[in-house]
Design an enzyme around this catalytic site. Sequence first.
Site, PDB file in Angstrom:
ATOM      1  CB  ALA A  71      -0.909   0.009   1.223  1.00  0.00           C
ATOM      2  CD  GLU A 104      -2.744 -14.298  -3.322  1.00  0.00           C
ATOM      3  OE1 GLU A 104      -2.511 -15.511  -3.259  1.00  0.00           O
ATOM      4  OE2 GLU A 104      -2.415 -13.495  -2.413  1.00  0.00           O
ATOM      5  CG  ASN A 109      -3.726  -2.277  -8.835  1.00  0.00           C
ATOM      6  OD1 ASN A 109      -3.177  -1.397  -9.483  1.00  0.00           O
ATOM      7  ND2 ASN A 109      -3.624  -2.379  -7.513  1.00  0.00           N
ATOM      8  CE1 TYR A 116       3.494  -5.594  -6.669  1.00  0.00           C
ATOM      9  CE2 TYR A 116       1.381  -6.308  -7.533  1.00  0.00           C
ATOM     10  CZ  TYR A 116       2.126  -5.694  -6.547  1.00  0.00           C
ATOM     11  OH  TYR A 116       1.497  -5.168  -5.441  1.00  0.00           O
TER      12      TYR A 116
END
Length: 146
Positions: A71, A104, A109, A116
């Site tokens: 986050a 996950e 997103n 990633y």
Amino acid sequence: MIQIREMTLADVGQVYDLEKSIFSIPWSKESFESSLKGKDTLFIVAEKEGKISGYLGMYFMGEEADISNVAVSKECRRQHIAQSMLEYILTRAKSGGVRNVTLEVRETNVAAIRLYESMGFREAGIRKNYYKEPIENALIMWKQNL
């Protein structure tokens, strides 16, 4: 300047406030406190001018690890904070003997998925209806051979 460091119990209040501002179903303060006390966990924060602007959590299982939380506050996005936290935690994981890492991510997103992928994670499957509020599939991503 951003400082990446291990999360402490003193950080939980700020982390929880950030969690509530981002996620529709936030973790509780007790969940963060419990995770920090685990021997097979590592939670880190990104701190900017004394304020926590991001956090990331990882659970270790031998040569594998799972990233549970990533986050970054809305006002601090697009400043490479998530990338810096990932680099930090992947280096720590590798030095601890971890070879493979999974996570996950919501399939919509796109920004996170691109990040990633840029760091070597690859899609390995889908978890149907994994997320709630709103209901959405999760992409399972793996980074192998750290």
